[in-house]
Write an enzyme that holds these catalytic residues in place. Structure first.
Site, mmCIF file in Angstrom:
data_model
loop_
_atom_site.group_PDB
_atom_site.id
_atom_site.type_symbol
_atom_site.label_atom_id
_atom_site.label_comp_id
_atom_site.label_asym_id
_atom_site.label_seq_id
_atom_site.Cartn_x
_atom_site.Cartn_y
_atom_site.Cartn_z
ATOM 1 N N GLU A 55 0.779 -7.839 12.071
ATOM 2 C CA GLU A 55 0.800 -6.775 11.141
ATOM 3 C C GLU A 55 1.676 -6.862 10.235
ATOM 4 O O GLU A 55 2.734 -7.483 10.187
ATOM 5 C CB GLU A 55 0.978 -5.511 11.577
ATOM 6 N N ASP A 73 -8.436 -5.285 13.227
ATOM 7 C CA ASP A 73 -8.152 -3.839 12.790
ATOM 8 C C ASP A 73 -7.718 -3.582 11.283
ATOM 9 O O ASP A 73 -6.837 -2.901 11.006
ATOM 10 C CB ASP A 73 -7.266 -3.082 13.715
ATOM 11 N N ASP A 95 -0.503 0.966 13.619
ATOM 12 C CA ASP A 95 -0.344 2.317 14.164
ATOM 13 C C ASP A 95 0.094 2.170 15.535
ATOM 14 O O ASP A 95 0.424 2.962 16.141
ATOM 15 C CB ASP A 95 -1.556 3.185 14.127
ATOM 16 N N ASP A 98 1.660 -12.117 7.377
ATOM 17 C CA ASP A 98 0.332 -12.227 6.780
ATOM 18 C C ASP A 98 -0.320 -12.972 7.920
ATOM 19 O O ASP A 98 -0.086 -14.015 8.349
ATOM 20 C CB ASP A 98 0.302 -13.032 5.495
ATOM 21 N N CYS A 99 -1.522 -12.419 8.512
ATOM 22 C CA CYS A 99 -2.424 -12.863 9.418
ATOM 23 C C CYS A 99 -3.273 -14.462 8.946
ATOM 24 O O CYS A 99 -3.466 -15.160 9.834
ATOM 25 C CB CYS A 99 -3.269 -12.011 10.040
ATOM 26 N N TYR A 107 -12.546 11.350 11.219
ATOM 27 C CA TYR A 107 -13.273 10.607 10.079
ATOM 28 C C TYR A 107 -14.271 11.642 9.441
ATOM 29 O O TYR A 107 -14.782 11.576 8.514
ATOM 30 C CB TYR A 107 -14.055 9.382 10.416
ATOM 31 N N TYR A 144 -11.988 5.689 18.716
ATOM 32 C CA TYR A 144 -11.796 4.728 17.695
ATOM 33 C C TYR A 144 -11.243 3.409 18.608
ATOM 34 O O TYR A 144 -11.893 2.234 18.465
ATOM 35 C CB TYR A 144 -11.032 4.923 16.359
ATOM 36 N N GLN A 148 0.718 -1.292 0.080
ATOM 37 C CA GLN A 148 0.207 -0.024 -0.057
ATOM 38 C C GLN A 148 0.867 1.338 0.061
ATOM 39 O O GLN A 148 2.197 1.234 0.385
ATOM 40 C CB GLN A 148 -0.810 0.298 1.178
#
Length: 360
Positions: free
Chosen positions: A217, A273, A198, A252-253, A348, A174, A145
Site C-alpha cells: 500500500e 485492490d 483499508d 509503490d507496488c 456503492y 466487496y 490523494q
C-alpha cells in the site's frame, strides 16, 4: 452557512400562457412579502425572480416548450414549515390553473449546498447519490490523494478517496467478491495484496491462515485513518506492519512487482485492490489504462501457474469500459482465461463487476 435548494416542476402537454399563469401566482408571492424582478429571455418564455425576507429566493420560469420550473433557495436555518407552505400553495394553484394539461408534477427533496458535511457523491456511471452522512471523522491530503472517512448511519464509516466511495463498514460483499466469493482455500498459500489500505482484505485473508500475505500500500495516511476509524473492517491488522502471517509494505507496488519478477518469486493468489477499470473508453490516451495494463502484466508474471488473480472491474452499467478491460486481458504476455461476477456493494448503491483471471 448552508443553503437549501427546493425544486418543483410541471411538465405540460402544451405551452402555458405566461401572462395568465404568472398573474395568478403573484398574490402568493406578495403574501410572502417577496419582491418581483422580471428578466428578459429574448422570447424564450418568462423568467422572474422573487426575493423575500431571510434571504429567500424563488426563480419562476415558464418555458416556451411546455415546462414550468420553480426553484426555491433559502438558508438552512430558515423556517421549514413556512417554506413547505409556500411550495404547497404554488403547487395547489398551478394544479388548478393547468388542469387537464399537466403530464407530470415532480417535487424533489431539498438539496443542501455548502454544508460542512458533504452528503452527495456520484456513482461510477454519473448518477448523484445522497448519503446519510452526518460527520467527517478523518480528512487528510497525502502526496497521492485526498482521504476522507465519513460516518453514514446505515453504511457505517466510509472511506472516500479523491471523491470516490471506496469502502464502507457495510461492504463485506466487496471484500468477499474480490477474494473469490468463498470458493478459494487460502490456507498455507502465498498471497499478494496490491493496495487494500483499508485493511478489509487483509483482515479476512488472515482468518484463513495463509502461509504469508504481503500487502503493498503506497499511502501511509490511508492506513493511519483506517486503523482508527474503520476498525469494524480491518480489526487490528493495521496496528502493526508485521503480523504472524503477514507484512505490510508502504511502497509503490510497481518496483516491488518488478523486483519479484526478477527474483522469480510467485504467489498463489494476487488481489488487485488498487483502482477500478477506468471509465474512459480511450485506453491508448489514458495513463490510468497504461498503469492498469502494467500492473496486470507484472502480476501475471509473478502468479503461480495454478494461481488466481482477483480484481474489481467497475459498475455493471459501464459496459464499454469493461469490454475494453477484457480486451486487455487478451493482449498480455501470457495467455489467460477469466470469469466475472456481479455483486451488489451496499455503499456503492450499484452493481459492481469483479474478475478472476488465471493462466491458460
Amino acid at each position: 452557512m448552508a443553503l437549501r435548494h427546493y425544486t418543483l416542476d410541471f411538465s405540460l402537454s402544451a405551452a402555458a400562457d405566461s401572462a395568465s399563469t404568472v398573474s395568478s401566482l403573484l398574490s402568493i408571492f406578495h403574501e410572502q412579502e417577496m419582491t418581483e424582478t422580471v428578466h428578459d429571455t429574448e422570447g424564450h418564455g418568462y423568467l422572474a425572480t422573487f426575493v423575500g425576507k431571510n434571504g429567500r429566493l424563488v426563480i419562476l420560469r415558464v418555458h416556451s416548450h411546455g415546462l414550468i420550473t420553480i426553484d426555491l433557495q433559502c438558508y438552512e436555518e430558515d423556517n421549514i414549515a413556512q417554506l413547505d407552505n409556500l411550495l404547497n400553495a404554488l403547487e395547489k394553484k398551478l394544479t388548478a390553473l393547468l388542469n387537464g394539461h399537466i403530464t407530470r408534477i415532480k417535487r424533489l427533496p431539498a438539496l443542501v449546498r455548502g454544508a460542512k458535511v458533504d452528503r452527495y457523491w456520484p456513482t461510477a456511471d454519473g448518477r448523484l447519490m445522497e448519503y446519510d452522512i452526518d460527520q467527517v471523522l478523518y480528512e487528510e491530503d497525502s502526496a497521492y490523494q485526498n482521504i476522507k472517512i465519513l460516518r453514514s448511519q446505515q453504511f457505517g464509516n466510509m472511506l472516500v478517496l479523491n471523491g470516490d466511495v471506496n469502502l464502507a463498514e457495510s461492504d463485506l460483499p466487496y471484500t468477499e467478491a474480490i477474494m473469490g466469493s468463498g470458493k478459494e482455500d487460502y490456507a498455507g498459500k502465498e498471497v499478494l495484496i496490491l493496495g487494500g489500505g483499508d485493511g478489509g482484505i487483509l483482515a479476512e485473508a488472515v482468518k484463513q491462515k495463509p502461509k504469508m500475505i504481503t500487502m503493498v500500500e503506497i499511502d501511509q495516511k490511508v492506513i493511519d485513518g483506517c486503523k482508527t476509524h474503520m476498525r469494524k473492517t480491518c480489526g487490528n491488522v493495521l496496528d502493526n506492519l508485521k503480523g504472524e502471517c503477514y507484512q505490510i509494505l508502504v511502497e509503490d507496488c510497481v518496483p516491488v512487482l518488478k523486483k519479484y519478477v526478477q527474483e522469480g518469486k510467485t504467489f498463489d493468489y494476487i488481489i488487485n485492490d488498487l483502482t477500478a477499470v477506468p471509465i474512459s473508453t480511450e485506453p491508448e490516451e489514458d495513463s490510468t489504462w497504461e498503469f492498469l495494463r502494467l500492473i496486470l502484466d507484472l502480476s501475471i508474471k509473478v502468479l503461480h501457474p495454478s494461481g488466481k488473480y482477483f480484481t474489481q472491474g467497475n459498475s455493471v452499467n459501464l459496459t464499454e469500459a469493461l469490454s475494453l478491460y477484457e480486451e486487455q486481458l487478451g493482449k498480455l504476455s501470457c495467455p489467460v482465461d477469466f470469469s466475472k461476477e456481479v455483486v451488489c456493494v451496499p455503499s456503492y448503491m450499484e452493481l459492481w463487476v469483479f474478475y478472476t483471471v488465471w493462466k491458460k
